[in-house]
Design a protein around this motif. Structure first.
Motif, PDB file in Angstrom:
ATOM      1  N   LYS A  46       0.804  -1.229   0.000  1.00 18.20           N
ATOM      2  CA  LYS A  46       0.000   0.000   0.000  1.00 18.20           C
ATOM      3  C   LYS A  46       0.833   1.275   0.000  1.00 18.20           C
ATOM      4  CE  LYS A  46      -3.825  -2.269   0.310  1.00 18.20           C
ATOM      5  NZ  LYS A  46      -4.675  -2.329  -0.889  1.00 18.20           N
ATOM      6  N   LEU A  47       2.093   1.156   0.409  1.00 22.04           N
ATOM      7  CA  LEU A  47       2.923   2.345   0.612  1.00 22.04           C
ATOM      8  C   LEU A  47       2.917   3.346  -0.551  1.00 22.04           C
ATOM      9  CD1 LEU A  47       6.093   0.855   2.347  1.00 22.04           C
ATOM     10  CD2 LEU A  47       3.975   1.681   3.343  1.00 22.04           C
ATOM     11  N   PRO A  48       2.987   2.862  -1.787  1.00 22.74           N
ATOM     12  CA  PRO A  48       3.053   3.833  -2.890  1.00 22.74           C
ATOM     13  C   PRO A  48       1.820   4.734  -2.963  1.00 22.74           C
ATOM     14  CG  PRO A  48       3.544   1.593  -3.659  1.00 22.74           C
ATOM     15  CD  PRO A  48       3.066   1.483  -2.249  1.00 22.74           C
ATOM     16  N   GLU A  49       0.728   4.310  -2.339  1.00 21.10           N
ATOM     17  CA  GLU A  49      -0.501   5.113  -2.407  1.00 21.10           C
ATOM     18  C   GLU A  49      -0.647   6.094  -1.250  1.00 21.10           C
ATOM     19  OE1 GLU A  49      -3.718   2.217  -2.779  1.00 21.10           O
ATOM     20  OE2 GLU A  49      -2.266   0.985  -3.881  1.00 21.10           O
ATOM     21  N   CYS A  50       0.261   6.066  -0.270  1.00 23.06           N
ATOM     22  CA  CYS A  50       0.202   7.053   0.817  1.00 23.06           C
ATOM     23  C   CYS A  50       0.540   8.424   0.249  1.00 23.06           C
ATOM     24  CB  CYS A  50       1.188   6.708   1.937  1.00 23.06           C
ATOM     25  SG  CYS A  50       0.713   5.278   2.927  1.00 23.06           S
ATOM     26  N   LYS A  51      -0.127   9.471   0.778  1.00 18.94           N
ATOM     27  CA  LYS A  51       0.097  10.812   0.245  1.00 18.94           C
ATOM     28  C   LYS A  51       1.559  11.248   0.433  1.00 18.94           C
ATOM     29  CE  LYS A  51      -1.749  15.418   0.158  1.00 18.94           C
ATOM     30  NZ  LYS A  51      -1.407  16.590   0.867  1.00 18.94           N
ATOM     31  N   THR A  91       4.450   7.547   8.141  1.00 20.84           N
ATOM     32  CA  THR A  91       4.701   6.503   9.147  1.00 20.84           C
ATOM     33  C   THR A  91       3.425   5.710   9.422  1.00 20.84           C
ATOM     34  OG1 THR A  91       4.209   7.981  10.978  1.00 20.84           O
ATOM     35  CG2 THR A  91       6.525   7.853  10.280  1.00 20.84           C
ATOM     36  N   HIS A  92       2.336   6.092   8.769  1.00 23.34           N
ATOM     37  CA  HIS A  92       1.045   5.388   8.879  1.00 23.34           C
ATOM     38  C   HIS A  92       0.469   5.486  10.285  1.00 23.34           C
ATOM     39  CE1 HIS A  92       3.077   4.056   5.348  1.00 23.34           C
ATOM     40  NE2 HIS A  92       3.929   3.360   6.074  1.00 23.34           N
ATOM     41  N   ILE A  93       0.760   6.605  10.949  1.00 25.51           N
ATOM     42  CA  ILE A  93       0.214   6.779  12.303  1.00 25.51           C
ATOM     43  C   ILE A  93      -0.780   7.944  12.317  1.00 25.51           C
ATOM     44  CG2 ILE A  93       0.778   7.194  14.743  1.00 25.51           C
ATOM     45  CD1 ILE A  93       3.425   5.716  14.225  1.00 25.51           C
ATOM     46  N   ASN A  94      -0.270   9.171  12.046  1.00 23.53           N
ATOM     47  CA  ASN A  94      -1.184  10.331  12.106  1.00 23.53           C
ATOM     48  C   ASN A  94      -1.373  11.050  10.776  1.00 23.53           C
ATOM     49  OD1 ASN A  94      -1.772  10.218  14.913  1.00 23.53           O
ATOM     50  ND2 ASN A  94       0.325  10.935  15.295  1.00 23.53           N
ATOM     51  N   GLU A  95      -0.711  10.611   9.746  1.00 21.44           N
ATOM     52  CA  GLU A  95      -0.733  11.351   8.486  1.00 21.44           C
ATOM     53  C   GLU A  95      -2.097  11.235   7.796  1.00 21.44           C
ATOM     54  OE1 GLU A  95       1.461   9.144   9.460  1.00 21.44           O
ATOM     55  OE2 GLU A  95       3.509   9.832   9.104  1.00 21.44           O
ATOM     56  N   ALA A 148      -2.673   5.338   2.917  1.00 20.69           N
ATOM     57  CA  ALA A 148      -3.271   4.159   2.267  1.00 20.69           C
ATOM     58  C   ALA A 148      -3.280   2.944   3.186  1.00 20.69           C
ATOM     59  CB  ALA A 148      -2.498   3.842   0.983  1.00 20.69           C
ATOM     60  N   VAL A 149      -2.328   2.901   4.113  1.00 17.24           N
ATOM     61  CA  VAL A 149      -2.275   1.768   5.055  1.00 17.24           C
ATOM     62  C   VAL A 149      -3.481   1.843   5.992  1.00 17.24           C
ATOM     63  CG1 VAL A 149      -0.991   0.771   6.996  1.00 17.24           C
ATOM     64  CG2 VAL A 149       0.219   1.444   4.912  1.00 17.24           C
ATOM     65  N   LYS A 150      -3.706   3.044   6.562  1.00 13.69           N
ATOM     66  CA  LYS A 150      -4.838   3.184   7.481  1.00 13.69           C
ATOM     67  C   LYS A 150      -6.172   2.955   6.766  1.00 13.69           C
ATOM     68  CE  LYS A 150      -3.973   6.934   9.910  1.00 13.69           C
ATOM     69  NZ  LYS A 150      -4.083   7.868  11.046  1.00 13.69           N
ATOM     70  N   GLY A 195     -10.815  -3.207   6.131  1.00 10.87           N
ATOM     71  CA  GLY A 195     -10.712  -4.625   6.485  1.00 10.87           C
ATOM     72  C   GLY A 195      -9.749  -5.431   5.624  1.00 10.87           C
ATOM     73  N   GLU A 196      -8.918  -4.725   4.861  1.00 10.30           N
ATOM     74  CA  GLU A 196      -7.957  -5.431   3.998  1.00 10.30           C
ATOM     75  C   GLU A 196      -6.710  -5.844   4.768  1.00 10.30           C
ATOM     76  OE1 GLU A 196      -6.679  -4.147  -0.026  1.00 10.30           O
ATOM     77  OE2 GLU A 196      -8.175  -2.587   0.331  1.00 10.30           O
ATOM     78  N   ILE A 197      -6.406  -5.073   5.807  1.00 11.20           N
ATOM     79  CA  ILE A 197      -5.267  -5.399   6.675  1.00 11.20           C
ATOM     80  C   ILE A 197      -5.829  -5.672   8.068  1.00 11.20           C
ATOM     81  CG2 ILE A 197      -3.175  -4.476   7.801  1.00 11.20           C
ATOM     82  CD1 ILE A 197      -2.645  -2.838   5.278  1.00 11.20           C
ATOM     83  N   PRO A 198      -5.489  -6.820   8.656  1.00 12.49           N
ATOM     84  CA  PRO A 198      -6.033  -7.139   9.979  1.00 12.49           C
ATOM     85  C   PRO A 198      -5.572  -6.140  11.052  1.00 12.49           C
ATOM     86  CG  PRO A 198      -5.006  -9.072   8.966  1.00 12.49           C
ATOM     87  CD  PRO A 198      -4.648  -7.897   8.121  1.00 12.49           C
ATOM     88  N   GLU A 199      -6.505  -5.787  11.939  1.00 15.13           N
ATOM     89  CA  GLU A 199      -6.205  -4.859  13.033  1.00 15.13           C
ATOM     90  C   GLU A 199      -5.023  -5.331  13.869  1.00 15.13           C
ATOM     91  OE1 GLU A 199      -8.269  -2.284  14.501  1.00 15.13           O
ATOM     92  OE2 GLU A 199     -10.006  -2.316  13.139  1.00 15.13           O
ATOM     93  N   SER A 200      -4.959  -6.650  14.089  1.00 17.32           N
ATOM     94  CA  SER A 200      -3.895  -7.187  14.949  1.00 17.32           C
ATOM     95  C   SER A 200      -2.520  -6.902  14.352  1.00 17.32           C
ATOM     96  CB  SER A 200      -4.072  -8.693  15.156  1.00 17.32           C
ATOM     97  OG  SER A 200      -3.935  -9.387  13.924  1.00 17.32           O
TER      98      SER A 200
END
Ligand SMILES: Nc1nc2c(ncn2[C@@H]2O[C@H](COP(=O)(O)OP(=O)(O)OP(=O)(O)O)[C@@H](O)[C@H]2O)c(=O)[nH]1
Ligand SMILES: [Mg+2]
Ligand SMILES: [Zn+2]
Length: 310
Positions: free
Chosen positions: A261-266, A271-275, A279-281, A287-292
């Motif tokens: 998914k990384l290439p689709e992050c703005k 860091t896929h936390i607050n941005e 695309a990861v979040k 539901g494509e990536i498990p919460e765990s």
């Protein structure tokens, strides 16, 4: 006359003594040259099972390991006593089987994900083996484990060493490869090997009834040749595996489903936390990536680096 260079593989190491398999197919005992101890990583064991080494034959006929041939990969755990030193569990493996259990003892998602990150970072393909599927009342947990890891692309095999279920599937995987078995104490690593290669008679023992944990029955890693070709490495069960020198900004690369998914992050350095527009979040929400998995990502990301070797 130039001296012959002898090459061997480390089969077993018990402190100072090593069992080696020579190129001629002989199993012999050897010791380590003192000077070698500074070699490579800061570890409690300079040479590990699976290592390729050079050795010389001394005048008294004893064998001495003189050089370590660079490793293609290794699996480490944090050393128990020396907090900053690490211990190499095995080296030069073609693949890993991570043995996990729904219960007795329960294996957590966090533990599995730490192992997978370490294995991804060393390019070690991993199959997840859910053992003890015969235990009553574990169906839900088994389904949860299986779905989580199949969904993100890891092969999963369900086994029961006790009932000899699907051990043939494992056998197929092992042929002609060097495979390390990893997992907590008591999950059935040695029991599975005994089903695959019964002549080995590896020692196994009941988990503690009180703690519901294994008793550390296997105390040293050891490599065994398989009759169908290949080698299997049995290892002592451990609490956790090491992730060394990992750059936090690259952590998502070792979660394959996030890496996609990384290439689709703005932001390229997201860091896929607050941005925003991450695309990861988004994939987690959908539901494509498990919460765990995301939880494990955050735990490893936020960990104190000095303590991240476990
Ligand atoms: N019910 C059930 N018990 C199992 C199964 N596989 C192994 N066991 C039991 O689990 C206990 C621990 O098995 P071991 O093979 O010693 O576990 P290990 O992973 O080698 O443990 P360490 O050597 O301590 O790391 C033994 O009592 C086995 O009989 C299984 O598929 N089902
Ligand atoms: Mg064992
Ligand atoms: Zn992102």
């Amino acid at each position: 006359m130039s001296e012959k260079i002898n090459i061997a593989i480390i089969i077993k190491s018990t402190g100072k003594n090593y069992r080696i398999l020579t190129e001629d197919g002989e199993y012999l005992d050897a010791t380590l040259k003192g000077k070698m101890r500074t070699h490579g990583l800061r570890t409690t064991n300079p040479v590990a099972v699976g290592d390729k080494v050079k050795y010389s034959i001394q005048e008294d006929g004893k064998l001495m390991i003189t050089d370590l041939i660079p490793r293609k990969n290794h699996i480490i755990r944090k050393s128990i006593n020396l907090s900053k030193e690490t211990h190499i569990v095995a080296a030069n493996v073609d693949q890993a089987l991570l043995i996990v259990t729904p219960d007795k003892p329960p294996t957590s998602f966090g533990f599995i994900d730490r192992f997978l990150v370490a294995a991804e970072s060393y390019n070690i393909p991993t199959t997840i083996v859910i053992n003890k599927i015969d235990l009553p009342g574990t169906e839900e947990r088994i389904a949860d484990l299986m779905m989580t890891y199949e969904m993100i692309g890891y092969p999963v095999i369900l086994t029961s060493a006790l009932k000899d279920k699907n051990t043939d599937k494992i056998k197929d995987l092992l042929k002609d490869k060097v495979t390390v078995l990893a997992g907590h104490s008591g999950v059935g690593k040695s029991s599975l090997i005994n089903k695959i290669e019964p002549d080995l008679f590896l020692k196994t023992s009941e988990i503690s009834a009180y703690h519901q944990k294994g008793k550390h029955t296997t105390t040293f890693a050891e490599m065994f040749p398989l009759s169908m070709g290949g080698f299997i490495i049995d290892t002592p069960g451990i609490k956790g595996y090491g992730i060394i020198g990992l750059d936090k900004n690259e952590l998502a690369l070792y979660f394959p489903e996030m890496a996609d998914k990384l290439p689709e992050c703005k932001f390229y350095n997201c860091t896929h936390i607050n941005e925003p527009k991450c695309a990861v979040k988004k994939a987690i929400e959908e539901g494509e990536i498990p919460e765990s998995r995301y939880k494990s990502y955050l735990n490893i990301f936020n960990e104190d680096q000095d303590k991240s070797y476990r």
